[in-house]
Design an enzyme around this catalytic site. Structure first.
Site, PDB file in Angstrom:
ATOM      1  N   CYS A 275      47.365  46.110  32.699  1.00 10.68           N
ATOM      2  CA  CYS A 275      45.993  45.729  32.330  1.00 10.68           C
ATOM      3  C   CYS A 275      45.914  44.349  31.680  1.00 10.68           C
ATOM      4  CB  CYS A 275      45.394  46.758  31.374  1.00 10.68           C
ATOM      5  SG  CYS A 275      45.736  48.486  31.832  1.00 10.68           S
TER       6      CYS A 275
ATOM      7  N   CYS B  20      44.848  40.818  33.416  1.00  8.84           N
ATOM      8  CA  CYS B  20      43.447  40.448  33.627  1.00  8.84           C
ATOM      9  C   CYS B  20      42.608  40.495  32.354  1.00  8.84           C
ATOM     10  CB  CYS B  20      42.800  41.358  34.672  1.00  8.84           C
ATOM     11  SG  CYS B  20      43.379  41.022  36.351  1.00  8.84           S
ATOM     12  N   HIS B  21      42.912  41.472  31.457  1.00  9.83           N
ATOM     13  CA  HIS B  21      42.022  41.679  30.306  1.00  9.83           C
ATOM     14  C   HIS B  21      42.552  41.014  29.033  1.00  9.83           C
ATOM     15  CE1 HIS B  21      39.505  44.574  32.469  1.00  9.83           C
ATOM     16  NE2 HIS B  21      40.625  45.069  32.975  1.00  9.83           N
TER      17      HIS B  21
ATOM     18  N   MET C 129      37.678  45.513  39.567  1.00  7.46           N
ATOM     19  CA  MET C 129      38.639  46.395  38.884  1.00  7.46           C
ATOM     20  C   MET C 129      39.314  47.311  39.899  1.00  7.46           C
ATOM     21  SD  MET C 129      39.779  47.882  35.948  1.00  7.46           S
ATOM     22  CE  MET C 129      40.440  49.497  35.512  1.00  7.46           C
TER      23      MET C 129
ATOM     24  N   HIS D  24      43.657  29.435  36.730  1.00  6.51           N
ATOM     25  CA  HIS D  24      44.555  30.478  37.236  1.00  6.51           C
ATOM     26  C   HIS D  24      45.769  29.901  37.960  1.00  6.51           C
ATOM     27  CE1 HIS D  24      45.414  34.642  37.991  1.00  6.51           C
ATOM     28  NE2 HIS D  24      45.778  34.288  39.189  1.00  6.51           N
TER      29      HIS D  24
ATOM     30  N   HIS E 280      41.221  32.094  44.501  1.00  9.57           N
ATOM     31  CA  HIS E 280      42.632  32.368  44.215  1.00  9.57           C
ATOM     32  C   HIS E 280      43.446  31.868  45.402  1.00  9.57           C
ATOM     33  CE1 HIS E 280      46.414  34.472  43.621  1.00  9.57           C
ATOM     34  NE2 HIS E 280      46.040  34.778  42.393  1.00  9.57           N
TER      35      HIS E 280
END
Lengths: 542, 542
Positions: free
Chosen positions: B49, B52-53, B90, B332, B374
């Site tokens: 997790c 991304c978070h 998600m 990114h 991306h």
């Protein structure tokens, strides 16, 4: 890392908290304070203790005061240290704090340090105020005074700056500034960039992070023209060579902020948190000193705890180039050599002077000196043997160390100790002038009043002390910080009314720079400390 | 800032903790977990997790998961989101976590995030290991294989890198690396600095911050020659143009570390914590991507949360010059244009591609694209109308965006969208080769197996999709990441055995780059993801 345990039924629960982890311990003997006492101790700690020990209490000039250190000493021993001070350089506070305040402070420093909040650019901007619109700035001085011989004087505990006419010795005005202004700077004559109206605008930085802009061309009632706030705790400020930007450095948050010099609007904020020279992360990486490089379009930002000297190019804020020059911990305050190429700064916990070459943007030299060097505004002069030299006082002992600072003309003497002069007491400030035969050193840090109230003067040629001048004999007052007037004929020394700090019972004593005799006492000042003569600061030579 | 209250008798006490403050609340309904469940959820959060978070759960590519956000949703809704995913991007985790693990994770993210510890240079150095002494490195390849057509392949969940002979398609060895290697890089042909033996040494970075050095000239059993660890969580790595330094970037701690490329000994660590482009302080300012600039002696370090592109000069580590180029959040991954001057990087939460000019060290352009660009390794080619172009896939939709990237030869088309190609599903990787007529895009992020298991190929001239290739039909497997072989005659695609990730049931499928027909299946790989062909990566063109 210890993780958090939930569901504890806790009696006397202590929350161990740092920026990097959570711990929790349960004990029947945890220190506690009532909320009002806690808040007061927190404020007093910030005002009186954080400067040396750090907001997070990790230690810097002063010792580590985290619970892991303080709990071992215990309440009674801590109270005694706070009241009476130590030989290691800790001041006594029995004349500043009540007995109850001392007891509460001893308890407070056994509790986990609260971490203050961050401050965003938007929050800073909400503090920006315009007192005089730039379009209304006068195009010539609005008074008939010789403003280039003005002195801008910090009145520390009043939260004001006094403007004093150096010709008449009259106080022109007191300007409201931030709390406990640490430094005031104006534009200087720069070798590359050229500001308009050099010496006209002055910028103050308060310990509360407040920045004020002063216009010396205005009538006295309008001299405060703009204001902002860039941190909760701050120490230094500088103006770019082109006069376009003001930069100020935060103790907390650990960052520097570049502002528009016209409006004081914050434009750019850069964090100084990072790694020290040993590769350890430092959350409270405080900006100790900021100067403008006279030969390049860059600022010099000294980060205390990381030992990094940041040379910050101000020509492009959106693509901001910074050279991080690794030196020694903990950096404190410094000054340029007369050529403007070399910045000489105290790494006081390392007992060193660090020299940075601002043209090559690299470390030039490290000079070992003695206990806790502290040059304040510093002093440069010519020595018969060593050629150009710089000198520093020391917080930890009565000694002036003098080193060669001309690697091109005098390579054999450069960045080596030339000689030392013993004084009666540890001091914070040294000063001279190109026209003077003498170098002045104060003794602010000496515990005995007769030494703390005296400054010493030595001869540039004989290296001998020629006079010890008792500046004041009044109890609770100290003599500190010397500044020459515009033509070098006078030396101004502050008398700081430390004990009676709320009232205008401080003064500045003016001496004849040649005869060393007292000429004048300027009264009606509240805790005067640093003084900045416009002409001398515009034309950095000594 | 709320201060700590002491002496509370607390039932179900929650400790609110962030890097910048302490808060405490008392409630009968606080989420709690048994210690073993808490530790497991913490580990699973980190592995699945945090990417991304964020470890501190402030959100980045994924949403904010601090209690202030998650408590509002509540246990049942959170469980559903974790199990089934959302249309916002998600993933579903019902195939990876048990029901109990999902419930515990829903509880864990309602509790305050634990803050991981720091890592000092000394701690990093304690992990440095030498498997082969540099004096024992061979002076020529110790095998008769065509090492310049080797593929270095990440076997994500096995914590290994496979070395595959591109000529014979044989797996030469599996090398132990850190957990879930994200990227592997070797030296490239550089325009200014010249490394010895370009393409010989490869450096892996694991998600656990472990760095491994691989020597392709060694016999297969000795290819792992050195190791260190520079963070607890990390994503990218690069080698300086002169081959002397390796640089790796941490997710936590938020910093980059420059290592000696021979021994992997960490030499310098620099924090990336700082302010985003809006002037807000970011404690978890993660290094998303690191590349070596082909035209200058510098690294490009992209800091995700702050939107700062750091150009780091590696010629003098002790006087380290960094240009901080303000762009967009959240940065990114990116790739250079064929000239090596312009770095093109996704600011995926801003739906933009950011372009940096590494010669002028400034922001060149920002290109608006679509949902969460991306590019992975990216793709550059020549378009008949626009001239040189670059392209990216998007995580948020099935679309390839193509822009001009030759501001000198084609100024009118530069940094403007040239055209877009719709694909069937959102993807993570795009790739082509100078000899190829085609551009390949995967569809890894599409929820339906038949799309996720297919890659799409479009023609550089017609801009039409010429073929949809179903790479696998096996349940729980996905197709991702294309790499050409040394002469561009083959395209290798990974089949990721996401469901059966503990076993070597993944494969690489090799296609004829002209006919697009399947040539070969390389079996016996565990979760193969990124692949790096030595020749192509040494000679960056596409």
């Amino acid at each position: 890392m210890k993780t958090v345990k939930y569901g504890l039924s806790a009696l006397g629960l202590a929350i161990g908290m740092a920026a990097t982890g959570v711990s929790m311990s349960v004990s029947a003997a945890e220190p506690t304070l009532a909320e009002a006492d806690y808040e007061k101790a927190k404020l007093q700690y910030f005002q009186r203790c954080a400067g040396c020990h750090g907001t997070l209490r990790k230690g810097a000039t002063g010792k580590n005061l985290e619970p892991k250190s303080t709990m071992k000493k215990g309440q009674k021993r801590l109270e005694k240290i706070i009241a009476l001070g130590t030989e290691g350089g800790m001041n006594n506070f029995d004349d500043l704090f009540t007995k109850k305040e001392i007891a509460n402070m001893a308890t407070f420093i056994q509790m986990e340090p609260p971490v203050p909040p961050e401050m965003s650019l938007e929050q800073m901007r909400s503090h920006t105020k315009e007192y005089v619109a730039p379009k209304d700035y006068p195009t010539k001085p609005m008074h008939g005074l010789n403003w280039k011989n003005f002195f801008v004087v910090i009145e520390r505990d009043a939260g004001t700056a006094a403007i004093i006419d150096g010709d008449t010795k009259k106080i022109i005005t007191h300007i409201d500034t931030g709390y406990a202004v640490h430094v005031i700077k104006g534009t200087e004559h720069h070798k590359v960039d050229h500001a308009k109206d050099v010496g006209r605008f002055w910028y103050t930085i308060g310990r509360d992070g407040k920045v004020n802009k002063i216009d010396l061309w205005q009538t006295p009632d309008k001299m405060l023209v703009a204001e902002t706030k860039m941190a909760y705790d701050a120490r230094d400020i500088a103006v770019s060579g082109d006069g376009k930007y003001v930069i100020a450095g935060g103790y907390w948050p650990a960052h520097f902020v570049i502002m528009d010099a016209v409006t004081l609007n914050p434009l750019k904020v850069v964090s100084t948190r990072g790694y020290n020279t040993k590769g350890e992360f430092i959350n409270e990486a405080r900006v100790a000193a900021i100067y403008t490089s006279p030969l390049t379009s860059s600022f010099i930002v000294a980060v205390k705890e990381t030992g990094q000297m940041l040379q910050v190019d101000y020509t492009d804020l959106e693509n901001l180039t910074i050279t991080s020059i690794a030196s020694s911990e903990f950096l404190h305050d410094g000054f340029f050599d007369p050529s403007g190429r070399y910045f000489q700064i105290a790494a006081n916990a390392s007992n060193q002077m660090v020299v940075v070459d601002t043209v090559e943007r690299k470390l030039e030299a490290i000079i070992d000196v003695e206990s806790l060097p502290h040059p304040g505004p510093g002093a440069n002069w010519i020595d018969k043997k060593c050629g150009p030299v710089g000198g520093t006082t020391h917080l930890g002992m009565g000694l002036v160390s003098v080193w060669g600072n001309d690697p091109i003309g005098h390579p054999a003497e450069a960045w080596k100790l030339c000689y030392e002069v013993e004084t009666d007491g540890a001091g914070a400030f040294i000063r001279t002038h190109e026209t003077s035969q003498y170098v002045w050193a104060d003794q602010l840090k000496h515990p005995e009043p007769e030494v703390q109230q005296s400054v010493q003067v030595f001869d540039k040629d004989t290296h001998e002390i020629v006079k010890t001048i008792r500046v004041t004999t009044e109890p609770g007052k100290a003599a500190l910080h010397m500044e020459f007037n515009n033509d070098g004929s006078e030396v101004w020394v502050s008398v700081w009314n430390r004990k009676d700090a709320k009232n205008p019972t401080g003064e500045i004593v003016v001496y004849d720079a040649k005869t060393l005799k007292e000429l004048h006492r300027i009264k009606g000042l509240t805790t005067p400390t640093g003084k900045f003569n416009v002409h001398n600061r515009m034309n950095h030579k000594t």
